[in-house]
Motif scaffolding. Structure first.
Motif, mmCIF file in Angstrom:
data_model
loop_
_atom_site.group_PDB
_atom_site.id
_atom_site.type_symbol
_atom_site.label_atom_id
_atom_site.label_comp_id
_atom_site.label_asym_id
_atom_site.label_seq_id
_atom_site.Cartn_x
_atom_site.Cartn_y
_atom_site.Cartn_z
ATOM 1 N N SER A 279 0.839 -1.186 0.000
ATOM 2 C CA SER A 279 0.000 0.000 0.000
ATOM 3 C C SER A 279 0.878 1.242 0.000
ATOM 4 O O SER A 279 2.038 1.207 0.392
ATOM 5 C CB SER A 279 -0.932 0.005 1.204
ATOM 6 N N LEU A 280 0.292 2.330 -0.418
ATOM 7 C CA LEU A 280 1.046 3.575 -0.522
ATOM 8 C C LEU A 280 1.536 4.046 0.836
ATOM 9 O O LEU A 280 2.633 4.583 0.951
ATOM 10 C CB LEU A 280 0.199 4.651 -1.195
ATOM 11 N N GLU A 281 0.748 3.830 1.881
ATOM 12 C CA GLU A 281 1.166 4.298 3.209
ATOM 13 C C GLU A 281 2.394 3.554 3.720
ATOM 14 O O GLU A 281 3.112 4.062 4.569
ATOM 15 C CB GLU A 281 0.023 4.201 4.219
ATOM 16 N N ASN A 282 2.671 2.385 3.166
ATOM 17 C CA ASN A 282 3.864 1.624 3.545
ATOM 18 C C ASN A 282 5.010 1.819 2.561
ATOM 19 O O ASN A 282 6.084 1.260 2.751
ATOM 20 C CB ASN A 282 3.534 0.132 3.651
ATOM 21 N N ALA A 283 4.768 2.595 1.514
ATOM 22 C CA ALA A 283 5.791 2.819 0.490
ATOM 23 C C ALA A 283 6.859 3.769 1.024
ATOM 24 O O ALA A 283 6.601 4.553 1.940
ATOM 25 C CB ALA A 283 5.146 3.409 -0.760
ATOM 26 N N ALA B 20 9.237 7.013 1.379
ATOM 27 C CA ALA B 20 8.856 8.427 1.324
ATOM 28 C C ALA B 20 8.967 8.993 -0.089
ATOM 29 O O ALA B 20 8.117 9.781 -0.515
ATOM 30 C CB ALA B 20 9.707 9.236 2.294
ATOM 31 N N GLU B 21 9.995 8.590 -0.846
ATOM 32 C CA GLU B 21 10.160 9.137 -2.189
ATOM 33 C C GLU B 21 9.044 8.693 -3.129
ATOM 34 O O GLU B 21 8.627 9.440 -4.018
ATOM 35 C CB GLU B 21 11.540 8.814 -2.780
ATOM 36 N N GLN C 17 5.915 7.994 -2.089
ATOM 37 C CA GLN C 17 4.754 8.761 -1.648
ATOM 38 C C GLN C 17 4.800 10.179 -2.220
ATOM 39 O O GLN C 17 3.790 10.692 -2.702
ATOM 40 C CB GLN C 17 4.692 8.813 -0.126
ATOM 41 N N LEU C 18 5.973 10.812 -2.175
ATOM 42 C CA LEU C 18 6.117 12.156 -2.717
ATOM 43 C C LEU C 18 5.892 12.155 -4.225
ATOM 44 O O LEU C 18 5.213 13.040 -4.761
ATOM 45 C CB LEU C 18 7.491 12.732 -2.380
ATOM 46 N N VAL D 281 4.049 10.141 -6.002
ATOM 47 C CA VAL D 281 2.616 9.979 -6.252
ATOM 48 C C VAL D 281 1.886 11.294 -5.999
ATOM 49 O O VAL D 281 1.025 11.702 -6.789
ATOM 50 C CB VAL D 281 2.037 8.833 -5.391
ATOM 51 N N ASP D 282 2.229 11.982 -4.925
ATOM 52 C CA ASP D 282 1.616 13.286 -4.632
ATOM 53 C C ASP D 282 1.891 14.294 -5.749
ATOM 54 O O ASP D 282 0.997 15.034 -6.162
ATOM 55 C CB ASP D 282 2.120 13.845 -3.304
#
Length: 51
Positions: free
Chosen positions: A2-6, A8-9, A11-12, A14-15
Motif C-alpha cells: 500500500s502507498l502508506e507503507n511505500a 517516502a520518495e 509517496q512524494l 505519487v503526490d
C-alpha cells in the motif's frame, strides 16, 4: 504494497503526479519544470543541504 507503507520518495512522487494531473499540466511542461527542480536540488545536495 500500500502507498502508506511505500518509501517516502514514492509517496512524494505519487503526490506530485496527482498535483500535476489535477492541474492538467501538459507532460512536456511538467518534464521541463521537473528538470529545473532537479538541477536546483542537485545544487543543494552538492552544497551539503539535506532539507
Amino acid at each position: 504494497m500500500s502507498l502508506e507503507n511505500a518509501p517516502a520518495e514514492v509517496q512524494l512522487a505519487v503526490d506530485l503526479i496527482e498535483l500535476l494531473e489535477t492541474n492538467k499540466i501538459a507532460p512536456a511542461l511538467a518534464l521541463a519544470a521537473l528538470a529545473i527542480v532537479r538541477q536546483d536540488y542537485e545544487r543543494k545536495l552538492a552544497a551539503g543541504a539535506e532539507h
